[in-house]
Design an enzyme around this catalytic site. Structure first.
Site, PDB file in Angstrom:
ATOM      1  N   ARG A 208       0.818  -1.212   0.000  1.00  8.09           N
ATOM      2  CA  ARG A 208       0.000   0.000   0.000  1.00  8.09           C
ATOM      3  C   ARG A 208       0.852   1.263   0.000  1.00  8.09           C
ATOM      4  O   ARG A 208       0.611   2.181  -0.787  1.00  8.09           O
ATOM      5  CB  ARG A 208      -0.968  -0.005   1.189  1.00  8.09           C
TER       6      ARG A 208
ATOM      7  N   ASN B 226      -6.165  -2.691   2.483  1.00  2.00           N
ATOM      8  CA  ASN B 226      -6.141  -4.137   2.654  1.00  2.00           C
ATOM      9  C   ASN B 226      -7.567  -4.649   2.729  1.00  2.00           C
ATOM     10  O   ASN B 226      -8.427  -4.017   3.346  1.00  2.00           O
ATOM     11  CB  ASN B 226      -5.409  -4.522   3.935  1.00  2.00           C
TER      12      ASN B 226
END
Length: 90
Positions: free
Chosen positions: A20, A38
């Protein structure tokens, strides 16, 4: 500029490997807006929007990800423009 928006789902070893954070850096470098987060099933999901070529470049980056990731699949679906400001982790 031709705008494009996509929703992506990235599977493989993509959590706990800075996917990320690295995606945020790459998106900002490419001036792509949107977000990444996520998913409970171990995947990473995101929304990318901006110049069509830049969005494609970010999708291409997702096929590799950061150094410790192992990307098995990147599912891309056309999305709706959400007029996101910047790119962040959700």
């Amino acid at each position: 500029m031709t705008a494009r928006a996509v929703d992506v789902t990235i599977s493989g070893r993509v959590q706990g490997v800075f996917f990320r954070a690295s995606c945020v850096q790459e998106a900002r470098r490419l001036s792509v807006a949107g977000w990444v987060r996520n998913a409970p099933d171990g995947k990473v999901i995101g929304h990318f929007e901006g110049d069509a070529d830049a969005v494609v470049a970010l999708i291409d980056w997702c096929h590799e990800g950061p150094r410790h990731a192992r990307v098995d699949d990147v599912d891309v679906r056309e999305g709706a423009i959400q007029h996101c400001e910047g790119f962040d982790v959700r």
